[in-house]
Design an enzyme around this catalytic site. Structure first.
Site, PDB file in Angstrom:
ATOM      1  N   THR A  69       0.888  -1.190   0.000  1.00 14.82           N
ATOM      2  CA  THR A  69       0.000   0.000   0.000  1.00 14.82           C
ATOM      3  C   THR A  69       0.922   1.235   0.000  1.00 14.82           C
ATOM      4  O   THR A  69       1.345   1.671  -1.052  1.00 14.82           O
ATOM      5  CB  THR A  69      -0.969   0.004   1.201  1.00 14.82           C
ATOM      6  OG1 THR A  69      -0.231  -0.150   2.406  1.00 14.82           O
ATOM      7  CG2 THR A  69      -1.987  -1.105   1.083  1.00 14.82           C
ATOM      8  N   THR A  90      -1.075  -2.546  10.459  1.00 15.68           N
ATOM      9  CA  THR A  90      -1.660  -2.709   9.134  1.00 15.68           C
ATOM     10  C   THR A  90      -0.681  -3.523   8.330  1.00 15.68           C
ATOM     11  O   THR A  90      -0.141  -3.122   7.331  1.00 15.68           O
ATOM     12  CB  THR A  90      -1.930  -1.375   8.460  1.00 15.68           C
ATOM     13  OG1 THR A  90      -2.500  -1.648   7.179  1.00 15.68           O
ATOM     14  CG2 THR A  90      -0.709  -0.535   8.297  1.00 15.68           C
ATOM     15  N   ASN A 107       0.906  11.270   6.195  1.00 13.21           N
ATOM     16  CA  ASN A 107      -0.320  10.958   6.924  1.00 13.21           C
ATOM     17  C   ASN A 107      -1.311  12.097   7.042  1.00 13.21           C
ATOM     18  O   ASN A 107      -2.489  11.872   7.290  1.00 13.21           O
ATOM     19  CB  ASN A 107       0.020  10.385   8.294  1.00 13.21           C
ATOM     20  CG  ASN A 107       0.559   8.988   8.154  1.00 13.21           C
ATOM     21  OD1 ASN A 107      -0.144   8.113   7.680  1.00 13.21           O
ATOM     22  ND2 ASN A 107       1.820   8.795   8.506  1.00 13.21           N
ATOM     23  N   THR A 151      -6.238  13.583   1.182  1.00 15.47           N
ATOM     24  CA  THR A 151      -6.629  14.894   0.645  1.00 15.47           C
ATOM     25  C   THR A 151      -5.815  15.259  -0.585  1.00 15.47           C
ATOM     26  O   THR A 151      -4.939  14.532  -0.996  1.00 15.47           O
ATOM     27  CB  THR A 151      -6.444  15.973   1.726  1.00 15.47           C
ATOM     28  OG1 THR A 151      -5.112  15.884   2.226  1.00 15.47           O
ATOM     29  CG2 THR A 151      -7.432  15.791   2.831  1.00 15.47           C
TER      30      THR A 151
END
Lengths: 391, 391
Positions: B148, B181, B386, B391
């Site tokens: 990711t 994660t 982060n 955004t």
């Protein structure tokens, strides 16, 4: 003028400049504070629970009975300084006793760089100046003398029924429950026994200074002192203890809020409210986990309504929450109710963008206990301030 | 070529691209991974302890007996997705079973954005492609499918006496003990009972994936799977369990190291070694506290030999360390021995500046237990990644 500890009847404050922090930059504020009580006073104190305790903490912990005030310096924490550090802390108390001619001992506190011996000639100069100025330091002035990376002085003042409580604080980084590189000096003119003062202080600290976090670090120097000058003749006993504690809590919460607001690099204060928990302990554990999460803190900085990070942080407390019962609000927007709602991202982004203080509310729907925590966002400036602190 | 899970005899891997992460940016890597074992295989698994568990975690936890492989996707975590999420996880397993014609069930794992329903048409497309490519994905390719925010694929491979262990992992942020994660899929060609696999996996995870931190956050999706294909005919029993565990630990430690190295925004890996503790628990608690401290992490980024922050963080674990007994090394430089030594700041600064991997060693001199933790520095880029994730 903002009122603080100097406005409590029976208290006189003086500040001085000894040049304790050896720096080339010119500092326009004092680095030494002396707080003197007219008469010997009852007091209570809460200290850091760090295994490593600075010399002034060790010294102040040893005091019993009544005291005549506080001597404090910024610019050097007198921490990790061994035998010599302890001698220096005692010496600070001795100097102020001698200069003021007061019979009872003084509490000692230091804040600043760790591991360097106190430059005692400069400390002495600072104390001499502060004692000379006794009574002149009013309002925010005493708080200015204990600032380090703080960008503004912190004061609070409240009136109760027949008494007042006023205080000052410092702290901007290394702020975490069980306190941090944080000092707070509070006084009341009520007559309160040492035992009752201790009880009220502990309970009030628990929901104020111990319910905030800036960076999860805990320092070696934290302490909160409260003095009772007794000037008001108002006696606090079991009949009005709750009222006294309530006023004290309000003062400490106001100071705690200012510390988070001044969090290193912070642009926003976030109020993390957890409701409907099985126990207060559960509510506190979850609120704390969310408040400490760097992913939540960076999301707040980025005005990102990232409810997934908040829910994941809440779950990471491993207290037994149930996903399908959880409701999450940011401001008045419901983002999650067992699953993502159909909230409009843009609206929540706007709320986060336009407010300096934001509220995150989590309903667990498991019981009726709650807890509230204050935190701030994690920003580029936090990294800047702390990566370049000494270089 | 770097070897990973695909190089374990009895394992075939395939990757596919379904376009699961809806993004305008073109992604040049697969988002779906299928791992198939020739024969039904024993397996073991360790899962996140987060209260909130993603649907694939819930599904995989329910599997018992033998399995025939793993199906995984990146781009969407299938977490906080309610009933539908669980159905989707089951559906992933069903699709891969049908396409491969294997009799035993498949473990399922997902990683990516939380709270959005899986786009099942795209997931299906990805699985179909992966199954079509079975056997073609070698070396780092399987690891690329589960990346990711990772910047490089993570693989490890070791040979034991008559068997091999190979694995892949993903993870860069939200990394903290009790995992994060983070996904890791490991296989061995040794014949190992499920019980013994479970025991070895738990013990190996404890000192590898559970001894690293990037940001103290724990995700809803973490899992580590290990499969035993039995192709080598080498039987693991009590007589050679320790050797097997040792090789497995080496593989997991190598993967864990790569995760920290790839920590979001990280420029340095720091090895935090605590020795001379009363118990392993104490050593771990102190190592963890130092590894998590934002003040320590920013100091490492700033190449600041700020021993005070390290000592203060160690003390903050409140485990009963004694200042006068503590010795602290950065690299080979002794900075603190009961008090600051007369080390030369410039030398330690240079050590911190010139090394990508730095070692911080703390001797408590209280007993003979030790623990080692891996962490990384806290940088502007961590905040950037982060705060701007969505955004």
């Amino acid at each position: 003028m903002k009122k603080g500890i100097a406005e409590v009847p029976g208290i006189a404050c003086g500040t001085g400049f000894g040049g304790i922090k050896r720096t080339e930059k010119k500092v326009d504020r004092p680095d030494t504070l002396v707080v003197v009580t007219d008469e010997p006073s009852n007091f209570a104190a809460v200290f850091t629970t760090n295994d490593i305790q600075a010399a002034p903490v060790k010294f102040s912990k040893s005091l019993k009975g009544k005291i005549n005030g506080i001597v404090a310096n910024s610019g050097n924490a007198n921490a990790c300084t061994g035998e010599q550090g302890l001698k220096d802390a005692e010496e600070m108390a001795r100097i102020v006793s001698k200069l003021t001619g007061k019979e009872k001992p003084f509490l000692v506190a230091s804040t600043g760089v760790i591991g360097e011996p106190l430059p005692m000639d400069r400390v002495k100069k600072g104390i001499e100046e502060a004692v000379k100025n006794l009574g002149k330091a009013k309002g925010e002035e005493p708080a200015r003398a204990i600032m380090t990376t703080d960008t503004f002085p912190k004061t609070a003042f409240r009136e109760g029924n027949g008494f007042v409580i006023g205080g000052i604080a410092k702290g901007a980084g290394m702020i975490d429950p069980s306190m941090a590189t944080m000092l707070s000096f509070v006084a009341t003119d009520a007559k309160v026994s040492s035992e009752m003062l201790q009880r009220a202080l502990k309970e009030a600290v628990d929901v104020s200074f111990n319910a905030i976090t800036v960076d999860g670090d805990m320092s070696t120097n934290d302490c909160v002192f409260i003095l009772s000058t007794g000037k008001s003749e108002k006696i606090i006993d079991d009949s009005n203890y709750e009222e006294f504690k309530e006023v004290l809590t309000a003062v400490l919460k106001e100071l705690a809020y200012q510390i988070v607001k001044d969090g290193e690099g912070a642009t926003k204060v976030a109020r993390i409210v957890v409701k409907g928990a099985k126990t207060t302990k559960q509510a506190r554990a979850i609120a704390r986990k969310i408040a400490l999460s760097p992913l939540v803190k960076t999301a707040i900085f980025g005005c990102d309504p990232n409810w997934g990070r908040i829910i994941a942080a809440a779950g990471a407390a491993s207290t037994g929450i149930e996903e399908e019962k959880v409701e999450l609000y940011i401001g008045n927007y419901l983002l999650f109710k067992g699953k993502r709602t159909d909230f409009i991202e843009e609206e929540v982004f706007k709320y986060l963008k336009e407010n300096d203080e934001i509220v995150i509310k989590l309903y667990l729907n498991l019981g009726n206990h709650s807890f509230e925590y204050l935190t701030c966002d994690l920003t580029y400036d936090y990294v800047k301030i702390n990566a370049e602190y000494r270089t």
